[in-house]
Design a protein around this motif. Structure first.
Motif, mmCIF file in Angstrom:
data_model
loop_
_atom_site.group_PDB
_atom_site.id
_atom_site.type_symbol
_atom_site.label_atom_id
_atom_site.label_comp_id
_atom_site.label_asym_id
_atom_site.label_seq_id
_atom_site.Cartn_x
_atom_site.Cartn_y
_atom_site.Cartn_z
ATOM 1 N N GLY A 1 0.834 -1.201 0.000
ATOM 2 C CA GLY A 1 0.000 0.000 0.000
ATOM 3 C C GLY A 1 0.866 1.247 0.000
ATOM 4 O O GLY A 1 2.085 1.182 -0.137
ATOM 5 N N ALA A 2 0.192 2.401 0.134
ATOM 6 C CA ALA A 2 0.896 3.670 0.076
ATOM 7 C C ALA A 2 2.006 3.696 1.119
ATOM 8 O O ALA A 2 1.836 3.238 2.233
ATOM 9 N N GLY A 3 3.172 4.196 0.718
ATOM 10 C CA GLY A 3 4.279 4.298 1.665
ATOM 11 C C GLY A 3 5.141 3.052 1.684
ATOM 12 O O GLY A 3 6.273 3.081 2.137
ATOM 13 N N GLU B 1 -0.279 2.506 -3.667
ATOM 14 C CA GLU B 1 -1.559 2.514 -2.959
ATOM 15 C C GLU B 1 -2.599 1.582 -3.577
ATOM 16 O O GLU B 1 -3.509 1.137 -2.900
ATOM 17 N N ASP B 2 -2.439 1.246 -4.867
ATOM 18 C CA ASP B 2 -3.427 0.355 -5.482
ATOM 19 C C ASP B 2 -3.051 -1.125 -5.323
ATOM 20 O O ASP B 2 -3.735 -1.997 -5.838
ATOM 21 N N HIS B 3 -1.975 -1.413 -4.616
ATOM 22 C CA HIS B 3 -1.487 -2.785 -4.510
ATOM 23 C C HIS B 3 -2.550 -3.740 -3.938
ATOM 24 O O HIS B 3 -2.843 -4.787 -4.506
ATOM 25 N N ALA C 1 -4.311 -6.877 -5.880
ATOM 26 C CA ALA C 1 -4.112 -8.242 -5.385
ATOM 27 C C ALA C 1 -5.462 -8.907 -5.093
ATOM 28 O O ALA C 1 -5.697 -10.054 -5.486
ATOM 29 N N ASN C 2 -6.356 -8.167 -4.436
ATOM 30 C CA ASN C 2 -7.667 -8.745 -4.118
ATOM 31 C C ASN C 2 -8.439 -9.102 -5.380
ATOM 32 O O ASN C 2 -9.059 -10.161 -5.470
ATOM 33 N N ALA C 3 -8.388 -8.206 -6.366
ATOM 34 C CA ALA C 3 -9.132 -8.459 -7.601
ATOM 35 C C ALA C 3 -8.581 -9.682 -8.318
ATOM 36 O O ALA C 3 -9.333 -10.549 -8.773
ATOM 37 N N LEU C 4 -7.248 -9.783 -8.393
ATOM 38 C CA LEU C 4 -6.651 -10.939 -9.069
ATOM 39 C C LEU C 4 -7.098 -12.232 -8.401
ATOM 40 O O LEU C 4 -7.498 -13.188 -9.055
ATOM 41 N N VAL D 1 1.603 -4.788 -14.929
ATOM 42 C CA VAL D 1 1.085 -5.862 -15.794
ATOM 43 C C VAL D 1 -0.207 -6.430 -15.213
ATOM 44 O O VAL D 1 -1.121 -6.785 -15.970
ATOM 45 N N SER D 2 -0.307 -6.460 -13.879
ATOM 46 C CA SER D 2 -1.539 -6.981 -13.273
ATOM 47 C C SER D 2 -2.700 -6.059 -13.588
ATOM 48 O O SER D 2 -3.801 -6.502 -13.929
ATOM 49 N N ARG D 3 -2.469 -4.786 -13.468
ATOM 50 C CA ARG D 3 -3.506 -3.807 -13.719
ATOM 51 C C ARG D 3 -3.972 -3.900 -15.170
ATOM 52 O O ARG D 3 -5.169 -3.898 -15.467
ATOM 53 N N LYS D 4 -3.001 -4.019 -16.063
ATOM 54 C CA LYS D 4 -3.343 -4.102 -17.493
ATOM 55 C C LYS D 4 -4.188 -5.327 -17.776
ATOM 56 O O LYS D 4 -5.152 -5.275 -18.538
#
Lengths: 447, 538
Positions: A363-365, A369-371, A375-378, A434-437
């Motif tokens: 996550g952020a920091g 922040e979108d990590h 991960a949850n969506a995957l 790559v995950s986001r894509k």
């Protein structure tokens, strides 16, 4: 403290690696004993049990050639300790801490008991700094953090050592590396009962690796009892390098299955009550005494991160070795034979894999922040795709709705594009990109 | 009188020491480690040692103390972290550094804290056992100090608490102290047990709605590794509606304890809004700490919990995990060379577990207050196999059972409570309370939810064969609704705001989901197209 050396030749019996010594005046639990064979060579042993003047000793090394008449046993009055110094760096030792790299033994600065002491829970620093391994299935979905213990559950024939080697070569501690760890990271490599072939492979990986390493090598042909000692030496050295010298230490132990089998062998020789599958009932505490030495300490630089490799007998995750390991470690990376057969490397099955300390490390920091959302969506979509595969096997692809077909395709693409990365190294940013894509291509929103 | 060590085996030592009692506390060796007599023979006893026996030598002294293994009870326990023997971990750290050395006693917790005693009785008052003679403000808690003997007060004084000085003197010359020692293996007395009916709200929708707990009840949740036992246990510790929480980390991970202590010191109790640590006592014996102390840790904790129960508070005892305790018991039993029962566990495993569970309950205390002690224990069955002895022994005594399901966990459905296998024996009594205090429809909605989930299970079997397309429209609508129940209601993310759900929120959520279903069914019956309905609700 004893005033004189106590030497005995009153051996009552010898059974495998165990020796019963009679008429002992004074003995200390776990003290080191020196055994002189009739032919003059020496071996070490450790006191396991004392009952009045009868003492049970475990011999470290080969017991062949011992007899009851001429063998001498000296009780040293000291418990097993490891020699410590920065001079251990870039050296290789056997399971009894003897150099095997052709160079002379170093002169230690200090000594510490190999069994270590439990870390006070309130002194522990919560682990939350990412270690980047370069593997998307770990960095993205089962993030490893400094001070964590994360085993790799493998099956016979799967490329666990290639994965371990890849991690060793690329592992770098994340953003906070600058503030701590003056001398950079160190790899402590502990080989337990490896074949020569496997050992040679790791040797090359260690040589390719930048940075310092220490190796403790117990090969399949080396004494079984040394297998119980080698990881303790490794961890004692690791704790010293981490907490005295502020280094980030990554300890790789392979293969814990050999460790547990050695434990069973000794336990059976002691005629202890066998637990599940013949392993002793105290195996949980025994494994914990190793695994729990991973961690970080408040107000102290340095960390000990532990990556044990466990080969699951019969590919069975409920076998006592992976089972007890999983109960102690903070998650597990599970390899899958099926993925391996489809040519996917690393063949990590992300569904049963888990990193318990991930939440604070991402996550952020920490990463981005979108990590967490990615991960949850995957996970969610891959899990439903995997479920649908069973359905596909029964009704066939044609009988399925468009939405279901999409999920099937997603699961395939996930395995081909995210899990599979061959020899390519991805940093955490690339993994997330790559995950986001992939999610966007399938029109799956990141929640 | 003193004796000496003549044998050592694992966590037990054989001592030659005449005149010991069974379960007497013994200091062992030059390091003065704590131990407890577990077997007596003439002049020879076996002592289980609460520390590592490495380096201990035969011939070292062993001295009986004449007392049993006790914990010290009194004001100042709240907010503290102890090891399994009630040694305060903070002061151990201050004395010894980061690593715990064997044999350290650790100073007693209250030394560090200034607490003020306010007397409510005055000289000349007569008092009964269990009656309050005054109180201490322990953070936000008013901690009454109860008399442990009866008589007429001669002297009593306000002021700073001192462990050594008496609070009050009686006419007959007896002294009363703020602290007393209690043997951990002896349950503390009470006047009578109450039949329980008040709910213990945990803030977990699945538990509160489907398998509600009662104050004074007990629950276990067994699950294989990775099924979220520890997270669930910690969520309950954070959010449960309880005055006091006693948390035992029994043979579990050190890093998780560090995480929990970190979380707890930054969070507030959602009910009182006070810092979470101010209502919490932590006892921790991680898996690499000595095995015998692990065995003792749950007794140390339950005794502290009973103490607060006796002050009239509702206390929740959480232990993670009971299996590690049982394994410690097995290790000690095997060092004693006792005849093993199932899977090497001693034959008295079941009776010890039952005895431990019996210490839970809602009670009327000796001075007529009402207090309760609720237990929620996790169990770690080897290989996730629930037929093993610890789970089975617990099932015979526990009031509720939340089965954690590996399948659900792999799908990241957390808390992974299986809604078919789990049960709560408190359901009927407690439901009545929810119906009266939250909403009349509570029980009805729950019944409906159960039926939906049941029907979904049978529909899934059909889907396995014919696919979703082959289902009737009403069934597909139901499948959609149950998916919402699972995703939006039963699942609860422990890392977000959603980690705590009040009974009103819980009810609101399920009511909405079921109301949407009812509306959609009605429109479907009137001829609306299913695909459109599904799209709307998505």
């Amino acid at each position: 403290m004893r005033l004189s050396t106590h030497s005995y030749s009153t051996i009552r019996s010898i059974q495998g690696p165990l020796l019963f010594l009679d008429r002992v005046i004074e003995a200390r639990m776990s003290e080191v004993v020196r055994i002189t064979f009739p032919d003059g060579h020496e071996a070490e042993g450790e006191v396991l049990k004392i009952e009045d003047d009868l003492v049970l000793i475990q011999i470290v090394g080969e017991s062949r050639g011992l007899d009851t008449d001429h063998t001498q046993v000296v009780l040293t009055d000291a418990i097993k300790r490891a020699p410590l110094s920065l001079a251990v760096l870039n050296r290789a030792f056997d399971g009894s801490f003897r150099p095997i790299d052709g160079r002379r033994m170093f002169i230690p600065d200090t000594w510490a008991p190999v069994s270590g002491f439990p870390l006070n829970p309130v002194a522990r620093l919560r682990p939350q700094d990412l270690i980047e391994t370069g593997l998307s299935t770990i960095d993205g979905l089962n993030t490893l953090v400094k001070g964590q213990k994360l085993p790799i559950f493998s099956c016979a024939g799967l490329p666990s050592r290639e994965i371990a080697a890849a991690i060793l070569e690329h592992a770098r501690a994340g953003r906070s590396a600058a503030e701590g760890a003056a001398g950079g990271s160190v790899v402590v490599f502990v080989a337990l009962g490896l074949t020569y072939h496997e050992h040679a492979f790791y040797q090359q990986a260690l040589e390719r690796m930048r940075g310092d390493s220490v190796a403790f090598i117990n090969l399949a042909s080396d004494p079984v009892v040394e297998r119980l000692l080698a990881p303790r030496f490794g961890l004692t050295v690791a704790e010293h390098l981490a907490f005295e010298h502020g280094r980030d230490v990554l300890v790789l132990v392979t293969d814990m299955t050999n460790y547990c089998d050695a434990l069973r062998e000794v336990s059976a020789a002691r005629e202890e009550l066998p637990g599940r599958r013949g392993y002793p009932g105290y195996m949980y505490s025994e494994l914990a005494s190793l695994y729990e030495r991973a961690g970080r300490i408040k107000d102290t630089p340095g960390s000990v991160t532990l990556l044990p490799i466990v080969t699951m007998p019969e590919d069975d995750i409920t076998h006592p070795i992976p089972d007890l390991t999983g109960y102690i470690t903070e998650g597990q990376i599970v390899l899958s034979r099926e993925l391996h057969q489809r040519g996917i490397f690393p063949p990590v099955d992300v569904l049963p894999s888990l990193s318990r300390l991930m939440q604070r490390g991402i996550g952020a920091g920490h990463t981005r922040e979108d990590h967490r959302a990615i991960a949850n969506a995957l996970y969610t979509h891959y899990a439903s795709g995997r479920d649908l595969r069973r359905l596909e096997a029964i009704v066939g692809r044609d009988g399925m709705s468009e939405a279901d077909k999409k999920m099937l395709d997603f699961a395939d693409a996930f395995e081909r594009e995210i899990v599979h990365q061959g020899t390519v190294h991805r940093d955490i940013g690339e993994t997330l990109n790559v995950s986001r894509k992939l999610l966007e291509r399938f029109g799956l929103t990141t929640p | 009188m003193s004796g000496r060590i003549v044998g050592i085996s694992g966590p037990t030592v054989l001592v030659e020491h005449p005149g010991l009692q069974l379960y007497e506390r013994v200091t062992v060796g030059h390091a003065r480690m704590m131990g407890e007599v577990v077997r007596l023979e003439r002049d020879r006893s076996i002592v289980q040692v609460y520390d590592s026996t490495r380096g201990l030598a035969v011939g070292e002294p062993a001295v009986g103390t004449g007392t049993h293994f006790t914990v010290r009870l009194g004001p100042g326990l709240l907010g503290q972290m102890f090891d399994g023997l009630q040694r305060p971990l903070d002061s151990l750290r201050a004395e010894q550094g980061a690593f715990i050395q064997p044999g350290a006693e650790g100073s007693r917790p209250w030394a560090a804290r200034a607490l003020r005693f306010v007397a409510t009785k005055k000289p000349g008052d007569s008092i009964r056992v269990g009656e309050a003679i005054g109180y201490v403000e322990e953070g936000a808690f008013r901690h009454p100090l109860l008399a442990d003997q009866e008589g007429i007060i001669d002297r009593i004084r306000d002021g700073e608490l001192d462990a050594e000085a008496p609070l009050a003197m009686l006419r007959e010359g007896q002294q009363m102290f703020a602290f007393h020692d209690w043997p951990v293996r002896v349950p503390r007395p009470y006047r009578r047990k109450l039949t329980q009916f008040e709910p213990l709200v945990t803030g977990q929708r699945c538990i509160d709605f489907l398998f509600p707990l009662a104050r004074g009840g007990s629950a276990i949740f067994p699950g294989g590794f990775g099924t979220g036992k520890t997270i669930l246990e910690q969520s309950i510790a954070k959010f449960a509606q309880s005055d006091i929480v006693v948390y035992v980390g029994c043979g579990e991970r050190g890093n998780e304890m560090a995480e929990m202590l970190d979380d707890f010191s930054s969070l507030a109790d959602p009910w009182s809004k006070r810092p979470l640590m101010s209502r919490t006592i932590v006892a921790v014996n991680t898996s690499n700490m000595p095995v015998a102390a692990r065995e003792a840790s749950i007794y140390t904790a339950v005794t502290m919990a009973e103490y607060y129960r006796d002050l009239g508070y509702s206390v929740l005892l959480l232990a993670d995990s009971l299996s590690r305790w049982a394994e410690a018991l097995r290790e000690i039993s095997s060092a004693l060379e006792e005849m093993p029962g199932e899977e090497g566990y001693p034959t008295y495993l079941a009776s010890r577990i039952a005895g431990f569970f019996a210490r839970a309950g809602a009670v009327e205390t000796l001075d007529g207050r009402t207090g309760s002690l609720t237990m929620i224990l996790s169990v770690s069955p080897p290989g996730g196999d629930f037929t093993e002895p610890v789970t089975q022994a617990c099932l015979r005594t526990t009031g509720s059972f939340f089965m954690l399901d590996t399948d659900l966990a792999h799908r990241r459905h957390f808390p992974a409570i299986n809604w078919f296998q789990s049960f709560s024996l408190y359901e009927r009594d407690v439901s009545r309370h929810f119906d009266e205090h939250v909403a009349q429809e509570w029980s009805t909605l729950r019944q409906q939810t159960r039926e939906f989930l049941q029907r979904e299970a049978s529909l899934r079997e059909v889907v396995e064969i014919v696919g979703t397309e082959g289902l009737q429209d009403t069934d597909r609508l139901l499948m959609r609704t149950t998916e919402q129940i699972r995703r939006q209601f039963l699942m609860q993310n422990a890392y977000t705001e959603d980690a705590f759900s009040s009974p009103e929120d819980t009810l609101g959520r399920i009511r909405d989901i079921l109301a949407r279903h009812a509306a959609a069914s009605e429109r479907l019956a009137k001829g609306a197209l299913l695909d459109e309905l599904l799209k709307e609700g998505a």
